[in-house]
Design a protein around this motif. Sequence first.
Motif, PDB file in Angstrom:
ATOM      1  N   TYR A  96      54.426 -43.701  16.536  1.00  0.00           N
ATOM      2  CA  TYR A  96      53.234 -44.481  16.883  1.00  0.00           C
ATOM      3  C   TYR A  96      53.166 -44.800  18.379  1.00  0.00           C
ATOM      4  CZ  TYR A  96      52.686 -44.797  11.888  1.00  0.00           C
ATOM      5  OH  TYR A  96      52.528 -44.469  10.558  1.00  0.00           O
ATOM      6  N   ASN A  97      54.039 -44.188  19.151  1.00  0.00           N
ATOM      7  CA  ASN A  97      53.988 -44.218  20.621  1.00  0.00           C
ATOM      8  C   ASN A  97      54.090 -45.611  21.240  1.00  0.00           C
ATOM      9  OD1 ASN A  97      53.689 -41.344  20.981  1.00  0.00           O
ATOM     10  ND2 ASN A  97      51.573 -41.571  20.278  1.00  0.00           N
TER      11      ASN A  97
ATOM     12  N   ASP B  10      55.725 -48.211  23.934  1.00  0.00           N
ATOM     13  CA  ASP B  10      56.242 -47.992  25.289  1.00  0.00           C
ATOM     14  C   ASP B  10      57.735 -48.261  25.373  1.00  0.00           C
ATOM     15  OD1 ASP B  10      53.569 -47.626  26.792  1.00  0.00           O
ATOM     16  OD2 ASP B  10      53.293 -49.455  25.622  1.00  0.00           O
TER      17      ASP B  10
ATOM     18  N   ARG C  51      60.331 -37.320  21.799  1.00  0.00           N
ATOM     19  CA  ARG C  51      60.122 -38.050  23.048  1.00  0.00           C
ATOM     20  C   ARG C  51      60.514 -39.504  22.829  1.00  0.00           C
ATOM     21  NH1 ARG C  51      57.281 -41.759  25.289  1.00  0.00           N
ATOM     22  NH2 ARG C  51      56.161 -42.138  23.329  1.00  0.00           N
TER      23      ARG C  51
ATOM     24  N   PRO D 182      60.892 -43.303  23.850  1.00  0.00           N
ATOM     25  CA  PRO D 182      60.349 -44.273  24.815  1.00  0.00           C
ATOM     26  C   PRO D 182      61.470 -45.015  25.528  1.00  0.00           C
ATOM     27  CG  PRO D 182      60.100 -45.096  22.578  1.00  0.00           C
ATOM     28  CD  PRO D 182      60.651 -43.701  22.461  1.00  0.00           C
TER      29      PRO D 182
ATOM     30  N   ARG E  43      46.202 -51.131  21.982  1.00  0.00           N
ATOM     31  CA  ARG E  43      45.581 -50.007  22.687  1.00  0.00           C
ATOM     32  C   ARG E  43      44.059 -50.153  22.731  1.00  0.00           C
ATOM     33  NH1 ARG E  43      50.387 -49.336  24.550  1.00  0.00           N
ATOM     34  NH2 ARG E  43      51.751 -47.852  23.481  1.00  0.00           N
TER      35      ARG E  43
END
Length: 235
Positions: free
Chosen positions: A20-21, A23, A54, A56, A223
């Motif tokens: 869910y990206n 930070d 990836r 965070p 967001r």
Amino acid sequence: MNVKICGMTSLEMTRDVIAYNPDHIGFVFAKSRRQVSPDAVQWILNQLQEEQVRIPHTVGVFAHVDTELLKPVIQSCTVQALQFHANDQLDKCRWVKENSNMNVWLTLPISNVDRIDFEDELNHQFERLSTAAPYIDLLLLDTHDPVQGGGSGKVFQWDVIPYYQSRAKQIGVPLYVAGGLNPDNINSLLSRYELDGVDVSSGVETDGSKDMSKVDTFIGRVRQHVRTRRSLPLS
């Protein structure tokens, strides 16, 4: 505005949350039901790297810790920041900077004190912070808990936030807010204050485990707030 999801305890949970990206993701090294060891965290990070996920920005969260216990963490774990409580950990800020490449996050415990006493408390906090300020990369507001310092899942009185924003700006560091945040109250917070970041753990859990629908909703609302703010015409 950045989002930190704290309290990762397993590879599966960490992988799911990262989807869910956020930070930042946080691993709790302090005594807690979410406590994980630095070795376990390093294993999780290594597995994710092998999977080419990836990752965070990673934060290792302490409450109160002796310098001797920090040495193996710095040697064995590649988290990018260490988070401490301000009450008696200011000496650790300089030590970490002098012995690693890690960032230092400092948690300021917020008590729901009477407003008559608040400015005195604020001045006292930042007087103590003055010597450590060059070694601090970020300040985080969290509700004071007399037992564990922070991480109580309780909301503090948000009207103190502007005072801390002013002080954080003076020392040139971003200010994040934690303390009882969840998908239901995050819009209320963001509609009142322009923050650098928010931090959540229990507020995106169900029955003590991360609930991915809550993680999705929480991050999505942050967001959306940022997108809406950017679309507003300049005054």
